[in-house]
Scaffold this motif. Structure first.
Motif, PDB file in Angstrom:
ATOM      1  N   SER A 240       0.831  -1.171   0.203  1.00  0.00           N
ATOM      2  CA  SER A 240       0.038  -0.088  -0.102  1.00  0.00           C
ATOM      3  C   SER A 240       0.847   1.170   0.042  1.00  0.00           C
ATOM      4  O   SER A 240       2.171   1.134   0.304  1.00  0.00           O
ATOM      5  CB  SER A 240      -0.721   0.060   1.176  1.00  0.00           C
ATOM      6  OG  SER A 240      -0.103   0.326   2.520  1.00  0.00           O
ATOM      7  N   ASN A 265      -4.545   3.326  -9.102  1.00  0.00           N
ATOM      8  CA  ASN A 265      -5.824   3.431  -9.320  1.00  0.00           C
ATOM      9  C   ASN A 265      -6.282   3.839 -10.957  1.00  0.00           C
ATOM     10  O   ASN A 265      -6.191   4.878 -11.391  1.00  0.00           O
ATOM     11  CB  ASN A 265      -6.124   4.846  -8.666  1.00  0.00           C
ATOM     12  CG  ASN A 265      -7.712   5.043  -8.493  1.00  0.00           C
ATOM     13  OD1 ASN A 265      -8.461   4.407  -9.132  1.00  0.00           O
ATOM     14  ND2 ASN A 265      -7.858   6.259  -7.600  1.00  0.00           N
ATOM     15  N   ASP A 390     -13.742  11.203  -2.913  1.00  0.00           N
ATOM     16  CA  ASP A 390     -12.859  10.810  -2.126  1.00  0.00           C
ATOM     17  C   ASP A 390     -12.537   9.490  -2.165  1.00  0.00           C
ATOM     18  O   ASP A 390     -11.534   8.869  -2.309  1.00  0.00           O
ATOM     19  CB  ASP A 390     -12.744  11.113  -0.662  1.00  0.00           C
ATOM     20  CG  ASP A 390     -12.875  12.590  -0.285  1.00  0.00           C
ATOM     21  OD1 ASP A 390     -12.300  13.369  -1.052  1.00  0.00           O
ATOM     22  OD2 ASP A 390     -13.046  13.045   0.652  1.00  0.00           O
ATOM     23  N   GLN A 393     -10.619   8.581  -5.483  1.00  0.00           N
ATOM     24  CA  GLN A 393      -9.369   8.845  -5.397  1.00  0.00           C
ATOM     25  C   GLN A 393      -8.478   8.034  -4.563  1.00  0.00           C
ATOM     26  O   GLN A 393      -7.319   7.822  -4.858  1.00  0.00           O
ATOM     27  CB  GLN A 393      -9.307  10.271  -4.771  1.00  0.00           C
ATOM     28  CG  GLN A 393      -9.674  11.522  -5.202  1.00  0.00           C
ATOM     29  CD  GLN A 393      -8.997  11.770  -6.535  1.00  0.00           C
ATOM     30  OE1 GLN A 393      -7.743  11.881  -6.475  1.00  0.00           O
ATOM     31  NE2 GLN A 393      -9.466  12.013  -7.781  1.00  0.00           N
ATOM     32  N   GLU A 394      -9.149   6.949  -4.016  1.00  0.00           N
ATOM     33  CA  GLU A 394      -8.530   5.835  -3.237  1.00  0.00           C
ATOM     34  C   GLU A 394      -8.659   4.643  -3.778  1.00  0.00           C
ATOM     35  O   GLU A 394      -9.378   4.564  -4.647  1.00  0.00           O
ATOM     36  CB  GLU A 394      -9.162   5.768  -1.804  1.00  0.00           C
ATOM     37  CG  GLU A 394      -9.049   6.798  -0.865  1.00  0.00           C
ATOM     38  CD  GLU A 394      -7.506   7.430  -0.593  1.00  0.00           C
ATOM     39  OE1 GLU A 394      -6.915   6.561  -0.664  1.00  0.00           O
ATOM     40  OE2 GLU A 394      -7.360   8.864  -0.403  1.00  0.00           O
ATOM     41  N   GLU A 395      -7.650   3.667  -3.502  1.00  0.00           N
ATOM     42  CA  GLU A 395      -7.605   2.338  -4.205  1.00  0.00           C
ATOM     43  C   GLU A 395      -8.572   1.561  -3.128  1.00  0.00           C
ATOM     44  O   GLU A 395      -7.763   1.046  -2.173  1.00  0.00           O
ATOM     45  CB  GLU A 395      -6.222   1.983  -4.685  1.00  0.00           C
ATOM     46  CG  GLU A 395      -6.116   0.586  -5.061  1.00  0.00           C
ATOM     47  CD  GLU A 395      -4.693   0.047  -5.037  1.00  0.00           C
ATOM     48  OE1 GLU A 395      -4.419  -0.625  -6.217  1.00  0.00           O
ATOM     49  OE2 GLU A 395      -4.034   0.122  -4.239  1.00  0.00           O
ATOM     50  N   THR A 396      -9.403   1.031  -3.776  1.00  0.00           N
ATOM     51  CA  THR A 396     -10.166  -0.045  -3.067  1.00  0.00           C
ATOM     52  C   THR A 396      -9.940  -1.269  -3.567  1.00  0.00           C
ATOM     53  O   THR A 396     -10.077  -1.512  -4.904  1.00  0.00           O
ATOM     54  CB  THR A 396     -11.719   0.049  -3.016  1.00  0.00           C
ATOM     55  OG1 THR A 396     -11.854   1.381  -2.264  1.00  0.00           O
ATOM     56  CG2 THR A 396     -12.339  -0.842  -2.050  1.00  0.00           C
TER      57      THR A 396
END
Length: 509
Positions: A240, A265, A390, A393-396
């Protein structure tokens, strides 16, 4: 199971190895490995103690003295034999990757094939560790550069590619003259042990010393020992962004070197001039393959407004046909997520999308039935979203595909680049100007950029890695070998005088 026996996996396995032998005892802390297929326990692995870690490092340092002076083509010969051994165990190791990690069997086999391919690549590289010869400004002087191994390469790998990413680093580092200490993911420790068993066969057959290929097992604490250890000049870490920032800070604090492969992403732009059927199939593979748990998984889809609805409808059709279930079965295309936390992260992300005003077009459910009891199965999701939210913008690390629209190529590229990660990217278009623009300096800001190719499935011949918060590291092909070596500039005076550079006069009577 037969494939576990073939790989030397038993009820309780020692998790620390100096190459040809495992050290320590079973009477200590262990990690229990469970398959995400049904949640059942596979086996236990002992956690490396601090005393064992220091023993591994000291053994590696001793091995380095001999290994670095072994001619590079002979080091390549050892890697060639490792590749052959992997070919012999491809079916068994591929099945273990599927069983312990959860990716479908074809992808498990593909991961082992990546290991074989990088071995082949590294064998060739062992005869091409080139330096340059430069003209000297001084008469009767020769200047050149050469490359020397760094020492111990510390490798920290992640669960989603439990064996391939290690080999990208280890085989190149090995032909470069380095020795390795590997900490695999605590979620897939048996894959690491199986690879170590395979390599040990080659080391024994060639009567090589202990300490060339080493293994330590554990969680964050063991990783911190490695990143803080000045005896490890290079740390290659996959994981991460949060983890990578900690690794970078710690290693930089001791002026060590890092190769960081962090979050992705990844987006695909779909032009109105795209072959939509080709795009849809590439998108589906990139988004749902490995159940969305690749660093190169397709997470964002930026679609021209004129083809938004047709492509959305085609993707839903494809998703409905995707068979979800036991990844060891041949007709399965999507296996389980790695654990319950991954399911929770996916559900939280979907809820956040809906709270922002997005729509779940298809999927997202947690699947529970008799055939899937105990496993971590979900239906891949297609949702509408805005790029600046948001959650987008994040990597799930889950199979969620965010759909958004654009009007012109400049807007699409702006949306594409408008995230903090920069790993893999793609545009689908039959318009050569659009394709070339995407690959130009004003196009994709990622380390990997493709035209009419999805974001997943990189070949080992090219350097793999990304920009921005993906870390900037490069592994695998091209000239990535240089990261595992130190550059040295050499000057030889073969004349009878001592001229100085820049014409400086310094006469001493």
């Amino acid at each position: 199971m037969e494939f576990l026996k073939k790989l030397g996996i038993e009820g309780t396995n020692l998790g620390t190895s100096t190459g040809q032998k495992f050290i320590g005892s079973g009477a200590k802390e262990t990690i229990s490995s469970h398959t995400p297929i049904d949640g059942s326990q596979i086996a236990d692995t002992t956690v490396t103690t601090r005393e064992e870690y220091d023993q591994v490092v000291n053994t590696a340092l001793e091995a380095f003295e001999e290994w670095r002076m072994t001619p590079a083509p002979k080091r390549g010969e050892i890697v060639r034999q490792i590749g052959l051994e992997l070919r012999e165990h491809k079916e068994y190791l591929g099945r273990l990757v599927t069983y312990e990690m959860g990716k479908i069997y074809q992808e498990g086999l593909g991961e082992v094939q990546e290991m074989i391919d990088i071995c082949d690549f590294a064998v060739g590289q062992s005869r091409m560790l080139y330096g340059k010869t430069m003209p000297s400004e001084r008469p009767r002087h020769r200047m050149y550069e050469q490359w020397h191994p760094l020492g111990i390469t510390g490798i920290i790998s992640a669960f989603n590619f439990p064996v391939a990413v290690y080999s990208w680093n280890a085989m190149i580092a090995a032909v470069a003259g380095n020795v390795m200490i590997w900490k695999g993911s605590e979620k897939t420790p048996l894959c690491s042990i199986a690879v170590q068993n395979i390599i040990a066969k080659v080391l024994k057959r060639n009567d090589l010393p202990e300490g060339i290929f080493n293994l330590v097992t554990g969680g964050r604490e063991v990783g911190e020992w490695m990143t803080e250890d000045e005896r490890l000049p290079l740390i290659s870490a996959t994981g991460s962004i949060r983890m990578g920032k900690e690794v970078a800070k710690t290693v930089a604090g001791r002026l060590g070197k890092t190769i960081l492969e962090l979050g992705g992403n990844n987006a695909i732009i779909v032009s109105k001039d795209a072959d939509l059927e080709m795009a849809a199939r590439a998108i589906a593979f990139g988004a749902v393959g490995t159940c969305g748990q690749r660093c190169t998984s397709t997470r964002r889809l930026i679609i021209h407004k004129e083809v938004f609805n047709p492509l959305k409808e085609r993707l839903v059709e494809i998703y409905k046909e995707v068979n979800i279930g036991n990844p060891l079965k041949e007709d399965t295309l999507v296996g389980p997520l790695i654990d319950q936390q991954a399911i929770d992260n996916m559900q939280n992300a979907l809820q956040e999308v809906q709270d922002e005003g997005g729509e779940v077009i298809y999927g997202g459910e947690v699947l529970e039935n008799k055939q899937l009891d105990g496993g971590h199965y979900v239906r891949p999701a297609i949702v509408t979203a805005q790029n600046d939210w948001d959650i987008v913008q994040e990597e799930t690390f889950a199979p969620i595909l965010y759909l958004t629209q654009y009007s012109d190529l400049d807007e699409a590229i702006s949306l594409h680049n408008g995230v903090k990660q920069g790993l893999s990217s793609s545009i689908f278009t039959l318009n050569i100007r659009e394709g070339e623009t995407f690959l130009s300096a004003r196009g994709s800001d990622c380390g990997i950029a493709n035209v009419n190719v999805g974001t997943s499935g990189a070949e080992i011949g090219g350097a793999f890695g990304g920009e921005k918060e993906t870390g900037g590291g490069r592994e695998s092909g091209s000239d990535a070998w240089k990261a595992y070596m130190r550059r040295q500039t050499n000057t030889i005076n073969w004349g009878s005088e001592m001229p100085l550079a820049q014409g400086i006069e310094f006469d001493v009577d």
